[in-house]
Design an enzyme around this catalytic site. Structure first.
Site, mmCIF file in Angstrom:
data_model
loop_
_atom_site.group_PDB
_atom_site.id
_atom_site.type_symbol
_atom_site.label_atom_id
_atom_site.label_comp_id
_atom_site.label_asym_id
_atom_site.label_seq_id
_atom_site.Cartn_x
_atom_site.Cartn_y
_atom_site.Cartn_z
ATOM 1 N N THR A 117 65.286 34.059 -5.469
ATOM 2 C CA THR A 117 66.000 35.208 -6.027
ATOM 3 C C THR A 117 66.895 34.851 -7.216
ATOM 4 O OG1 THR A 117 67.849 34.878 -4.502
ATOM 5 C CG2 THR A 117 66.073 36.356 -3.774
ATOM 6 N N LYS A 118 66.902 33.592 -7.630
ATOM 7 C CA LYS A 118 67.844 33.163 -8.659
ATOM 8 C C LYS A 118 67.375 33.542 -10.060
ATOM 9 C CE LYS A 118 70.966 31.296 -6.007
ATOM 10 N NZ LYS A 118 70.493 31.536 -4.646
#
Length: 382
Positions: free
Chosen positions: A180-181
């Site tokens: 999710t970064k």
């Protein structure tokens, strides 16, 4: 789910580069990892980068490389993912938590000094949501007391403190490339440092403690012989991960522009909603916009944060909470930590939720989320 909390921004270029890595027969650490380490370090203005399998590994090895161990104390924030504190425990040291500034949700730099003891060895500031901590103040304190700074930059790819990229300030900076970064390798992480000796120590620790460049033993001109210099770990990055990271890094500027557009659209759409506190931003720094967390003014509402999450879920909107404070977890409760010692952290936690936020998010999706939030609030005003 109509609008998930997160949707990866992956294209044909990443797929092609991963296929290239597989076809090269380098599946573990290899030449693509070396390229990614170099390109990423350069992008944040640092001399050295070491690719790892997670930011957690980076935090662990950073402390070990600095000699932190049993009997030592490390100051950090209670308002972070538990990995930050766990790695201190893994080293045999003690986490010492300092409450947050509620405006930024970062560690309150004005409270750090009173937490320092003769056993303090380092400070781990966490750049919450991608907004930087007060690094000038933290550096001044660290220098005065002879402490190391290990930055937890899991949220801070692309962040700048004033004109300095995060990754070029502390003794060691630890980045996350989780799914999710802002930049992803699926799983993965990186440390950056200006100190060649620290970088080499971390490289060795990340691959079983084997002598430097032991990974090349399987190359055409590699030597089979290696020596184990200390009891290390299996924390290295792979070329498959690095292949994904190389392309993601080249697309980072594009992805960040899209993130900023989404953040701006949310802020404009929710600006008149007095029952919500929007994320802090400042022209003085560059925000990476990893998250878009809002806080409810619960004294103005008849609905709790948890009820808001449930109603958004019913409308097909995915959310999350960043974070459950470390002292709330049973493991830390058993060690004697109590939430009442960190009142600002507790207040923020009880009212915060993170809205869907990702670079490919459309304006229609942003407006649907914002309209739904406003609709729920309008039904629950006091």
């Amino acid at each position: 789910m109509k609008i998930p909390f997160y949707r990866p921004y992956i294209g044909d270029e990443e797929i092609a580069e991963v296929i290239s890595a597989i076809q090269s027969n380098w599946l573990s650490k290899g030449p693509k990892t070396v390229v990614f380490e170099s390109e990423f370090a350069k992008s944040v203005g640092s001399e050295h980068g070491v690719g790892l399998n997670s930011c957690t590994a980076g935090l662990h090895l950073a402390q070990l490389a600095l000699g932190i161990g049993p009997g030592d104390e490390v100051i950090t924030t209670p308002y972070t993912f538990v990995a930050t504190a766990n790695t201190i425990i893994h080293c045999g040291a003690k986490p010492v938590f300092v409450d947050i500034d509620p405006k930024t949700c970062n560690i309150d730099a004005d409270l750090i000094e009173q937490a320092i003891t003769p056993r303090t060895k380092a400070i781990i500031p966490v750049h919450y949501g991608g907004y930087p901590c007060e690094m000038d103040r933290i550096q001044e304190i660290a220098q005065r007391y002879g402490l190391a700074i290990i930055e937890d930059a899991a949220h801070a790819v692309y962040t700048k403190y004033k004109d300095q990229p995060i990754g070029s300030i502390g003794n060691i900076t630890c980045f996350s490339f989780y799914a999710t970064k802002n930049l992803t390798t699926g799983e993965g992480g990186m440390i950056t440092t200006a100190d060649e000796e620290l970088a080499n120590r971390i490289r060795i620790l990340s691959l079983h403690g084997m002598s430097r460049n032991a990974w090349t033993r399987y190359a055409a001109k590699g030597a089979w012989y290696y020596e184990v210099e200390q009891a290390g770990f299996k924390y290295n990055m792979t070329d498959i991960q690095a292949a994904l990271g190389i392309i993601q890094l080249r697309k980072l500027e594009e992805m960040q522009m899209l993130r900023m557009q989404v953040a701006r659209a949310y802020s404009e759409a929710l600006a008149d909603c007095e029952e919500i506190i929007l994320p802090h931003d400042s022209h003085e720094h560059r925000h990476s916009w990893h998250l878009y967390p809002i806080r409810l003014e619960e004294d103005q509402l008849t609905i709790s944060r948890n009820e808001m999450i449930d109603q958004l879920s019913e409308a097909g909107i995915g959310t999350s909470v960043h974070f459950i404070p470390v002292p709330k977890h049973p493991f830390y409760q058993e060690k004697g930590y109590r939430m009442e010692e960190y009142p600002e952290t507790e207040k923020v936690f009880e009212s915060v939720l993170s809205l869907p936020f990702f670079p490919g998010m459309t304006k229609e999706e942003v407006y649907y989320v914002a309209d739904t939030v406003q609709s729920i609030i309008s039904k629950h005003r006091r």
